[in-house]
Design a protein around this motif. Structure first.
Motif, PDB file in Angstrom:
ATOM      1  N   ILE A  97      45.220  47.555  24.219  1.00 53.40           N
ATOM      2  CA  ILE A  97      44.262  46.586  24.916  1.00 53.40           C
ATOM      3  C   ILE A  97      43.101  47.386  25.428  1.00 53.40           C
ATOM      4  CG2 ILE A  97      46.395  45.472  26.440  1.00 53.40           C
ATOM      5  CD1 ILE A  97      45.170  46.945  28.733  1.00 53.40           C
ATOM      6  N   ASP A  98      41.981  46.353  25.326  1.00 52.92           N
ATOM      7  CA  ASP A  98      40.647  46.752  25.588  1.00 52.92           C
ATOM      8  C   ASP A  98      40.687  47.474  27.136  1.00 52.92           C
ATOM      9  OD1 ASP A  98      37.660  46.674  26.425  1.00 52.92           O
ATOM     10  OD2 ASP A  98      37.550  45.791  24.325  1.00 52.92           O
ATOM     11  N   ALA A  99      39.686  48.500  27.025  1.00 50.33           N
ATOM     12  CA  ALA A  99      39.494  49.242  28.332  1.00 50.33           C
ATOM     13  C   ALA A  99      38.908  48.415  29.478  1.00 50.33           C
ATOM     14  CB  ALA A  99      39.000  50.673  28.197  1.00 50.33           C
ATOM     15  N   ALA A 100      38.281  47.390  28.867  1.00 49.65           N
ATOM     16  CA  ALA A 100      37.699  46.485  30.087  1.00 49.65           C
ATOM     17  C   ALA A 100      38.644  45.500  30.612  1.00 49.65           C
ATOM     18  CB  ALA A 100      36.589  45.764  29.517  1.00 49.65           C
ATOM     19  N   THR A 101      39.706  45.174  29.874  1.00 50.15           N
ATOM     20  CA  THR A 101      40.756  44.157  30.249  1.00 50.15           C
ATOM     21  C   THR A 101      41.047  44.007  31.793  1.00 50.15           C
ATOM     22  OG1 THR A 101      41.788  44.367  28.176  1.00 50.15           O
ATOM     23  CG2 THR A 101      43.054  43.179  29.709  1.00 50.15           C
ATOM     24  N   LYS A 102      41.324  45.177  32.181  1.00 53.83           N
ATOM     25  CA  LYS A 102      42.062  45.212  33.795  1.00 53.83           C
ATOM     26  C   LYS A 102      40.811  45.124  34.813  1.00 53.83           C
ATOM     27  CE  LYS A 102      45.762  48.213  33.127  1.00 53.83           C
ATOM     28  NZ  LYS A 102      46.736  48.978  33.977  1.00 53.83           N
ATOM     29  N   THR A 103      39.661  45.366  34.542  1.00 52.24           N
ATOM     30  CA  THR A 103      38.486  45.282  35.508  1.00 52.24           C
ATOM     31  C   THR A 103      38.159  43.769  35.406  1.00 52.24           C
ATOM     32  OG1 THR A 103      37.753  47.283  35.119  1.00 52.24           O
ATOM     33  CG2 THR A 103      36.318  45.841  36.114  1.00 52.24           C
ATOM     34  N   PHE A 104      38.062  43.185  34.184  1.00 50.27           N
ATOM     35  CA  PHE A 104      37.848  41.701  34.162  1.00 50.27           C
ATOM     36  C   PHE A 104      38.838  40.740  34.818  1.00 50.27           C
ATOM     37  CE2 PHE A 104      33.997  40.525  31.413  1.00 50.27           C
ATOM     38  CZ  PHE A 104      33.457  41.810  31.145  1.00 50.27           C
ATOM     39  N   GLN A 105      40.077  41.067  34.298  1.00 46.58           N
ATOM     40  CA  GLN A 105      41.170  40.359  35.091  1.00 46.58           C
ATOM     41  C   GLN A 105      40.965  40.501  36.603  1.00 46.58           C
ATOM     42  OE1 GLN A 105      45.458  41.423  34.503  1.00 46.58           O
ATOM     43  NE2 GLN A 105      45.093  41.913  36.609  1.00 46.58           N
ATOM     44  N   ALA A 106      40.675  41.634  37.157  1.00 41.94           N
ATOM     45  CA  ALA A 106      40.639  41.782  38.565  1.00 41.94           C
ATOM     46  C   ALA A 106      39.399  41.029  39.150  1.00 41.94           C
ATOM     47  CB  ALA A 106      40.306  43.181  38.859  1.00 41.94           C
ATOM     48  N   ILE A 107      38.192  41.091  38.461  1.00 43.36           N
ATOM     49  CA  ILE A 107      36.882  40.037  38.992  1.00 43.36           C
ATOM     50  C   ILE A 107      37.584  38.597  38.962  1.00 43.36           C
ATOM     51  CG2 ILE A 107      34.676  39.730  38.557  1.00 43.36           C
ATOM     52  CD1 ILE A 107      34.346  42.636  38.016  1.00 43.36           C
ATOM     53  N   ARG A 108      38.098  38.349  37.719  1.00 46.18           N
ATOM     54  CA  ARG A 108      38.420  37.029  37.686  1.00 46.18           C
ATOM     55  C   ARG A 108      39.347  36.412  38.824  1.00 46.18           C
ATOM     56  NH1 ARG A 108      42.982  35.855  33.719  1.00 46.18           N
ATOM     57  NH2 ARG A 108      44.203  35.093  35.641  1.00 46.18           N
ATOM     58  N   MET A 109      40.331  37.261  39.164  1.00 45.96           N
ATOM     59  CA  MET A 109      41.634  36.884  39.741  1.00 45.96           C
ATOM     60  C   MET A 109      40.792  36.749  41.445  1.00 45.96           C
ATOM     61  SD  MET A 109      44.951  38.837  38.909  1.00 45.96           S
ATOM     62  CE  MET A 109      46.112  37.822  39.528  1.00 45.96           C
ATOM     63  N   PHE A 110      39.855  37.706  41.701  1.00 48.85           N
ATOM     64  CA  PHE A 110      39.145  37.733  43.116  1.00 48.85           C
ATOM     65  C   PHE A 110      38.322  36.494  43.111  1.00 48.85           C
ATOM     66  CE2 PHE A 110      35.412  38.638  45.724  1.00 48.85           C
ATOM     67  CZ  PHE A 110      36.039  38.922  46.813  1.00 48.85           C
ATOM     68  N   VAL A 111      37.398  36.176  42.078  1.00 49.42           N
ATOM     69  CA  VAL A 111      36.516  35.050  42.211  1.00 49.42           C
ATOM     70  C   VAL A 111      37.273  33.645  42.254  1.00 49.42           C
ATOM     71  CG1 VAL A 111      35.085  33.716  40.572  1.00 49.42           C
ATOM     72  CG2 VAL A 111      34.751  36.132  40.889  1.00 49.42           C
ATOM     73  N   ASN A 112      38.453  33.557  41.765  1.00 48.78           N
ATOM     74  CA  ASN A 112      39.125  32.392  41.684  1.00 48.78           C
ATOM     75  C   ASN A 112      40.150  32.322  43.158  1.00 48.78           C
ATOM     76  OD1 ASN A 112      37.845  30.760  39.663  1.00 48.78           O
ATOM     77  ND2 ASN A 112      38.323  32.762  38.623  1.00 48.78           N
ATOM     78  N   ASP A 113      40.334  33.468  43.700  1.00 46.08           N
ATOM     79  CA  ASP A 113      41.304  33.654  44.788  1.00 46.08           C
ATOM     80  C   ASP A 113      42.548  33.295  44.399  1.00 46.08           C
ATOM     81  OD1 ASP A 113      42.012  34.329  47.338  1.00 46.08           O
ATOM     82  OD2 ASP A 113      40.950  32.693  48.590  1.00 46.08           O
ATOM     83  N   GLU A 114      43.146  33.655  43.233  1.00 46.07           N
ATOM     84  CA  GLU A 114      44.108  33.208  42.545  1.00 46.07           C
ATOM     85  C   GLU A 114      45.515  33.290  43.237  1.00 46.07           C
ATOM     86  OE1 GLU A 114      44.175  33.938  38.166  1.00 46.07           O
ATOM     87  OE2 GLU A 114      41.945  33.963  38.189  1.00 46.07           O
ATOM     88  N   LEU A 115      45.572  34.399  43.764  1.00 44.67           N
ATOM     89  CA  LEU A 115      46.967  34.829  44.430  1.00 44.67           C
ATOM     90  C   LEU A 115      47.100  33.872  45.969  1.00 44.67           C
ATOM     91  CD1 LEU A 115      47.295  38.999  44.002  1.00 44.67           C
ATOM     92  CD2 LEU A 115      48.111  36.859  42.413  1.00 44.67           C
ATOM     93  N   ARG A 116      46.060  33.835  46.489  1.00 42.20           N
ATOM     94  CA  ARG A 116      46.145  33.051  47.672  1.00 42.20           C
ATOM     95  C   ARG A 116      46.468  31.649  47.318  1.00 42.20           C
ATOM     96  NH1 ARG A 116      43.704  29.669  50.588  1.00 42.20           N
ATOM     97  NH2 ARG A 116      41.955  29.758  49.113  1.00 42.20           N
ATOM     98  N   GLU A 117      45.839  31.179  46.131  1.00 40.29           N
ATOM     99  CA  GLU A 117      46.028  29.787  45.769  1.00 40.29           C
ATOM    100  C   GLU A 117      47.616  29.637  45.334  1.00 40.29           C
ATOM    101  OE1 GLU A 117      44.225  27.129  44.663  1.00 40.29           O
ATOM    102  OE2 GLU A 117      42.907  27.613  46.127  1.00 40.29           O
ATOM    103  N   ILE A 118      48.214  30.411  44.945  1.00 38.31           N
ATOM    104  CA  ILE A 118      49.439  30.380  44.484  1.00 38.31           C
ATOM    105  C   ILE A 118      50.388  30.304  45.700  1.00 38.31           C
ATOM    106  CG2 ILE A 118      51.477  31.476  43.257  1.00 38.31           C
ATOM    107  CD1 ILE A 118      49.541  32.495  41.126  1.00 38.31           C
ATOM    108  N   LYS A 119      50.201  31.322  46.575  1.00 34.12           N
ATOM    109  CA  LYS A 119      50.826  31.383  47.981  1.00 34.12           C
ATOM    110  C   LYS A 119      50.816  30.177  48.752  1.00 34.12           C
ATOM    111  CE  LYS A 119      51.768  34.663  51.673  1.00 34.12           C
ATOM    112  NZ  LYS A 119      51.353  33.850  52.646  1.00 34.12           N
ATOM    113  N   GLU A 120      49.743  29.699  48.779  1.00 31.27           N
ATOM    114  CA  GLU A 120      49.612  28.337  49.707  1.00 31.27           C
ATOM    115  C   GLU A 120      50.197  27.212  48.844  1.00 31.27           C
ATOM    116  OE1 GLU A 120      45.835  27.251  51.394  1.00 31.27           O
ATOM    117  OE2 GLU A 120      45.390  29.263  52.219  1.00 31.27           O
ATOM    118  N   ALA A 121      50.126  27.089  47.609  1.00 25.84           N
ATOM    119  CA  ALA A 121      50.575  25.890  47.036  1.00 25.84           C
ATOM    120  C   ALA A 121      51.820  25.882  47.178  1.00 25.84           C
ATOM    121  CB  ALA A 121      50.126  25.976  45.628  1.00 25.84           C
ATOM    122  N   LEU A 122      52.639  27.157  46.887  1.00 27.06           N
ATOM    123  CA  LEU A 122      54.153  27.268  46.962  1.00 27.06           C
ATOM    124  C   LEU A 122      54.666  26.923  48.291  1.00 27.06           C
ATOM    125  CD1 LEU A 122      54.853  30.214  44.763  1.00 27.06           C
ATOM    126  CD2 LEU A 122      55.198  27.881  44.143  1.00 27.06           C
TER     127      LEU A 122
END
Ligand SMILES: C[S@@+](CC[C@H](N)C(=O)[O-])C[C@H]1O[C@@H](n2cnc3c(N)ncnc32)[C@H](O)[C@@H]1O
Length: 298
Positions: free
Chosen positions: A196-221
């Motif tokens: 995998i590209d060495a930038a993958t994890k950092t991009f994923q992290a910033i994306r998840m933060f920007v969209n508050d993805e884990l809190r979104e899932i927790k609240e919806a469930l």
């Protein structure tokens, strides 16, 4: 490139749409799952997506399926406010993460393979990846990259971002990727990162933060039961261990009324991964909603 729906057959095998069913697709994307569900029986689907571009794609589905389909542009963490108690559902689908449309459209700023202004906002509003990268402190950046990317070199990457942005703002995806690649690679990491590209994890992290993805899932469930008929089926498709952990924790906490359909998860076949490499990390879980709870079931 169009979005190829992941684990489609497995999803339909679990949801088994019946005539008259009311089904909620919380992640419309390109509508691949929605269309397949609508084709499987004479059911009704309400689909949600936070992305304004998904809303445009939903118009085509509305034209084909008429009153059997509705679309609401919303975050799935807001589901409890979208429906009344007379609008409960028989099945719910969550296909987490981002769609190929979002990745492939350079100007959305999700992909490090395409030159574009840093953005990554699914809803096209709120704080962007550009804001995070150019205004957050070194500690905040390191925490984000570590927490959401599980990137071992988070601190070094954060340090390098700060150093670079002092010279000139980090405007684009490729600028950020080059900075990250420089720091995320070390002889010890080369083997680990060989696929995998060495930038993958950092991009994923910033994306998840920007969209508050884990809190979104927790609240919806957590809000979901209010919307379900007794015996309703729930399917979650996660692409990342952090997403799947939120689902597992929810199922554990809600075990009195959320019943896993099986002990093991469902993963894509080798053939699906070959045809759609994006599916390789997908993990599907199926649950039943037991309104009566453990006590009344005895
Ligand atoms: C993997 S795609 C879904 C693809 C879809 N199942 C299909 O077959 O085309 C995930 C979609 O969920 C949307 N999404 C992600 N998080 C969301 C949230 N919190 N609320 C609403 N939509 C969300 C994204 O914008 C994206 O379009």
């Amino acid at each position: 490139m169009a979005h190829i729906p992941v684990l489609m057959k497995e999803t339909l095998d679990i949801l088994k749409p019946q005539d008259g069913d009311r089904i909620l697709d919380c992640t419309f994307g390109g509508g691949g799952h929605t269309r397949a569900i609508l084709d499987a029986s004479n059911c009704y689907v309400c689909a949600i997506d936070r992305d304004p571009d998904a809303e445009k794609r939903a118009l085509a589905v509305k034209q084909s399926y008429g009153s059997r389909f509705d679309f609401i542009r919303a975050k799935f963490s807001d589901i409890a406010d979208l429906f009344t108690e007379w609008q409960k559902f028989d099945s719910v689908l969550f296909d987490f993460g981002i769609s190929s449309f979002q990745v492939d459209e350079a100007e959305r700023g999700f992909s490090f393979q395409k030159e574009a202004k840093l953005d990554m906002r699914m809803s096209k509003d709120g704080i962007s990846a550009y804001d995070v990268v150019n205004t957050f402190s070194e500690k905040e950046l390191a925490d984000i990259i570590w927490t959401y990317g599980e990137e071992p070199r988070a601190r070094q990457i954060a340090y390098e971002i700060i150093k670079s942005r002092k010279v000139t703002p980090i405007e684009t995806t490729t600028q950020l990727a080059d900075i990250v690649r420089e720091k995320a690679k070390s002889p010890a990491m080369i083997k680990k990162y060989s696929k995998i590209d060495a930038a993958t994890k950092t991009f994923q992290a910033i994306r998840m933060f920007v969209n508050d993805e884990l809190r979104e899932i927790k609240e919806a469930l957590e809000k979901l039961p209010k919307l379900l008929n007794n015996g309703a089926k729930i399917v979650t498709i996660s692409f990342h261990a952090l997403e799947d952990r939120v689902v597992k924790n929810w199922a554990k906490t809600a075990k009195h009324y959320i019943v896993p359909m099986s002990k093991s998860v469902i993963k894509p076949t080798t053939e699906e991964i070959f045809l759609n490499p994006r599916s390789r990390s997908a993990v599907l879980r199926g649950f039943w909603y037991n309104e009566l709870g453990d006590e009344k079931r005895k």
